[in-house]
Design an enzyme around this catalytic site. Structure first.
Site, PDB file in Angstrom:
ATOM      1  CE1 TYR A 173      -1.291  -2.545  -5.076  1.00  0.00           C
ATOM      2  CE2 TYR A 173      -3.266  -2.228  -3.754  1.00  0.00           C
ATOM      3  CZ  TYR A 173      -2.441  -3.051  -4.488  1.00  0.00           C
ATOM      4  OH  TYR A 173      -2.765  -4.374  -4.650  1.00  0.00           O
ATOM      5  CB  SER A 194      -8.594  -8.451   0.714  1.00  0.00           C
ATOM      6  OG  SER A 194      -8.121  -7.156   0.929  1.00  0.00           O
ATOM      7  CG  LEU A 195     -11.978  -5.766   4.446  1.00  0.00           C
ATOM      8  CD1 LEU A 195     -11.651  -4.752   5.533  1.00  0.00           C
ATOM      9  CD2 LEU A 195     -13.376  -6.328   4.658  1.00  0.00           C
ATOM     10  CG  ASP A 200      -2.725   8.358  -1.864  1.00  0.00           C
ATOM     11  OD1 ASP A 200      -1.694   7.866  -1.377  1.00  0.00           O
ATOM     12  OD2 ASP A 200      -2.765   9.499  -2.364  1.00  0.00           O
ATOM     13  CE  LYS A 212      -8.089  -0.987   4.996  1.00  0.00           C
ATOM     14  NZ  LYS A 212      -6.730  -0.519   5.120  1.00  0.00           N
ATOM     15  CE  LYS A 247     -14.769  -6.689  10.628  1.00  0.00           C
ATOM     16  NZ  LYS A 247     -14.054  -7.493  11.658  1.00  0.00           N
ATOM     17  CD  GLU A 259      -3.787  -5.644  10.422  1.00  0.00           C
ATOM     18  OE1 GLU A 259      -3.120  -5.173   9.477  1.00  0.00           O
ATOM     19  OE2 GLU A 259      -4.625  -6.559  10.276  1.00  0.00           O
ATOM     20  NE  ARG A 283      -4.352 -10.152   4.404  1.00  0.00           N
ATOM     21  CZ  ARG A 283      -5.578  -9.737   4.697  1.00  0.00           C
ATOM     22  NH1 ARG A 283      -6.615 -10.424   4.275  1.00  0.00           N
ATOM     23  NH2 ARG A 283      -5.759  -8.643   5.396  1.00  0.00           N
ATOM     24  CB  CYS A 327      31.810  21.327   7.022  1.00  0.00           C
ATOM     25  SG  CYS A 327      31.018  21.118   8.636  1.00  0.00           S
TER      26      CYS A 327
END
EC number: 6.5.1.2
Length: 684
Positions: free
Chosen positions: A51, A97-98, A49, A134, A306, A190, A155, A424
């Site tokens: 990116y 890509s999309l 998100d 996806k 699509k 994929e 790809r 410890c």
């Protein structure tokens, strides 16, 4: 598949972002750096998100200032450079890509653009779509000529990918041949690592002190890029296929027919695909999939819509980076606020201190989260975590709960910085942290937590396999002082065992019988049971094959250990240091005094199978790695595919296309008994 899908500029006017050339160039450089980390190094540095937010900003700037746009802008290109470690291969048709949308409003804007591209009114709502998930994995292209698989590739940058044919053929359900087809065919899909296999891999890696996978996508990418396809096979990758590139002679007119045809040919396809008409139906499909996302066996970060008609797809066309006829509708990143109630620190068998966050229980993606790993002292300090803090939690990769940040405005006024233990928590010994090491350790070998974990590991199924010695019994044995380490197990008497809680004479006799049987387990089991850092079943088997006897291993130099196939310097140093440690030498001496005589490995002649090439297929009674290592240690070559140069195919149960191929080529086929006879004949 982050995809990588590129964010649309919808709902972000250019005026909302800084419009200086200096800022634009800095933003481009930052995105290019993240692309290299994601595509070329399989090591993303930021969440998807974040990116997507950067790319949306870049595209808004480019829309406002087209004079700044260069052909190689990351908003105008796809993917990353192919790895130099694999042969490059050019895709007959580009793997684009999309574009992304993030809301119903943005989806409606995308449909308006689609309508204009098809010379229809902007409010046209009669489109039939196919909806798909996806999947967050690695895109691949399979190329067939006249029905025979020629290669498989990643790809890459959309035009040129990396050839990974043998690696892809380790994935179940991929046909080598499609009888009756002529011409060229590209099948796209994929590759992914399931959530269950991701969790199992990380659990095993953590047990062995190895680096953990960050998320399933990284795991899939790393596994597919293994040079040795047999290593890829051990990662249990899966794949789903969803589209065609070139498809000479394939009688399909719609995306729905494409999916049906792929399933008929034997390709794995998704059961979550649906066909529907209209924008509302598309939005409803996305909402249904969002609600079900916690139930998927794989990570998915959205849906893909699509145009169903392939003719309309061709008419709508594509930009340089994405089709106009498809869009990715991203799932919202589910983050919740909760309270950090406490931090506990556990001690593992190697002495590593592992901090764990205890949280107020919250529901995230269909499951209740009440704990999160904190990794180490630096992780806690970098986040500035304090008890009582309100923190933001998400499931990293859809699986592992992760604290993302602290909500500082909700911090209690009396919240104090967390102090990592200096001693410890189990034995009170002062802890140590080596320079350059992120982890902190308890160096006390008599630490009760380490004793417990070492004993539990020693008797486990993958080590000495002593049935009946479980956690409760180990706790009692340590608490009563009957046992301090693994060697003490072999001095236990029936009377001592029978006197323990929930025990008795019969149970005691069974445990003693199991312990007696374990004295002659294979050498690799003892090596694994010693709990050496970075040594699990696979590496223990490699060491046993390489050195044959325990004495030979104990006398081995770091250089000779490093020369064992598959180990390397880090593991060799760990093994050498462990075996040179006086306490380890004392443990091995006492184990031998108490009757342990591990079955030695017979070292094969290094040239007995020189010049021979083997392929393994089907379900075999022994691990493939074990058989492969034995063949290679005798000079043979083990490959992943059957060719005219293959000397023998070793076929187990349920052998598939490789067996058919071997018969076509007249390659000798051996079952395991036949292989055993061949090895005996050659002195292996």
């Amino acid at each position: 598949m982050r995809g990588r899908c590129y964010a649309s500029t919808m709902s972000q006017p250019a005026s909302q972002v800084s419009a200086t050339l200096e800022h634009y160039l800095a933003l481009r450089a930052e995105i290019e750096r993240h692309n290299r980390a994601y595509y070329e190094l399989d090591a993303p540095e930021i969440p998807d998100d974040e990116y997507d937010r950067l790319v949306r900003e870049l595209r808004a700037l480019e829309a406002a200032h087209p004079e700044w746009v260069a052909e190689n802008s990351p908003a105008q290109t796809v993917g990353g450079a192919p790895s130099s470690a694999f042969l490059p291969v050019e895709h007959p048709t580009p793997m684009t890509s999309l574009d992304n949308v993030f809301s119903d409003e943005e989806l409606a804007e995308w449909q308006e653009k689609l309508a204009r591209a098809l010379n229809l009114p902007p409010d046209h709502d009669g489109f039939t779509y196919t909806g798909e998930l996806k999947i967050d994995g690695l895109s691949v292209n399979l190329y067939y000529a006249d029905g025979v698989l020629q290669w498989a590739a990643t790809r890459g940058n959309g035009r040129v990918g990396e050839m990974v044919t043998e690696q892809v053929l380790t994935i179940p359900g991929i046909p080598r041949a499609l009888p009756g087809l002529t011409g060229e065919l590209e099948v796209r899909g994929e590759v992914y690592l399931s959530r269950a296999d991701f969790a199992a891999f990380n659990a095993r890696a953590e047990e062995l002190g190895l680096p953990l996978l960050k998320n399933p996508r990284n795991g899939a990418a790393g596994a597919l890029r293994q040079k040795d396809p047999e290593v890829t096979r051990t990662r249990h990758l899966k794949a789903l296929f969803y589209s065609l590139g070139k498809h000479d002679g394939v009688p399909v007119r719609t995306q729905g027919e494409v999916l049906a045809w792929l399933a008929e040919q034997g390709f794995p396809t998704s059961r979550y695909s649906e066909t529907f008409t209209g924008l509302q139906a598309a939005a409803d499909y996305h909402r249904r999939m969002t609600a079900q996302r916690a139930q998927f066996e794989f990570d998915a970060d959205g849906t893909v819509l699509k145009l169903d008609s392939l003719a309309l797809q061709a008419e709508a066309g594509s930009t340089s980076r994405a089709p106009r006829w498809a869009v990715a509708y991203k799932f919202p990143v589910e983050e919740v606020e909760t309270v950090l109630e406490s931090i506990t620190v556990n001690v593992g068998r190697t002495g590593k201190l592992a901090p764990l966050a205890h949280l107020s229980p919250r529901l995230i993606e269909g499951s209740t989260v009440s704990k999160a790993t904190l990794h180490n002292e630096d992780y806690i300090r970098d986040l500035d975590l304090r008890i009582g803090d309100t923190v933001v939690v998400r499931k990293s990769g859809g699986v592992i709960p992760q604290i993302m940040r602290v909500v500082l405005e909700k911090r209690p006024p009396d919240a104090a910085p967390y102090r990592f233990p200096t001693h410890c928590p189990e034995c009170g010994h002062e802890v140590v942290r080596a320079e350059g090491d992120a982890n902190t350790y308890c160096p006390n070998p008599a630490c009760p937590a380490q004793q417990f974990e070492r004993l539990r590991y020693f008797v486990s199924r993958g080590a000495m396999d002593v049935r009946g010695v479980g956690e409760k019994l180990i706790e009692q044995l340590l608490a009563t002082g009957l046992v301090h380490d693994a060697a003490d197990l072999y001095q236990l008497t029936a009377e001592q065992l029978a006197s323990l809680e929930r025990s008795g004479e019969k149970k005691a006799a069974n445990i003693l019988a199991q312990l007696e049987a374990s004295k002659t387990r294979p050498l690799w089991r003892l090596i694994n049971a010693l709990g050496i850092n970075h040594v699990g079943e696979r590496n223990a088997q490699a060491l046993a094959r390489a050195f044959g006897t325990l004495d030979a291993l104990l006398a081995a130099t770091p250089e000779s250990i490093e020369a064992v196939p598959g180990l390397g310097r880090t593991i060799a140093q760990s093994v050498s240091a462990a075996l040179a440690d006086p306490s380890m030498q004392d443990l091995i001496r006492r184990l031998r005094e108490r009757g342990l005589k591990p079955v030695e490995e017979t070292a094969p002649r290094g040239d007995a199978l020189a010049g021979l090439s083997f392929v393994l297929t089907g379900t075999l009674s022994r691990p493939r790695d074990e058989i492969k290592a034995r063949l290679e240690s005798a000079g043979a070559r083990v490959t992943g595919s059957v060719t005219k140069k293959t000397s023998y195919l070793i076929a187990g149960e349920e052998a598939g296309s490789k067996l058919d191929r071997a018969r076509e080529l007249g390659i000798p086929v051996l079952d395991e008994a036949g292989l055993g006879a061949l090895l005996e004949e050659r002195g292996v």
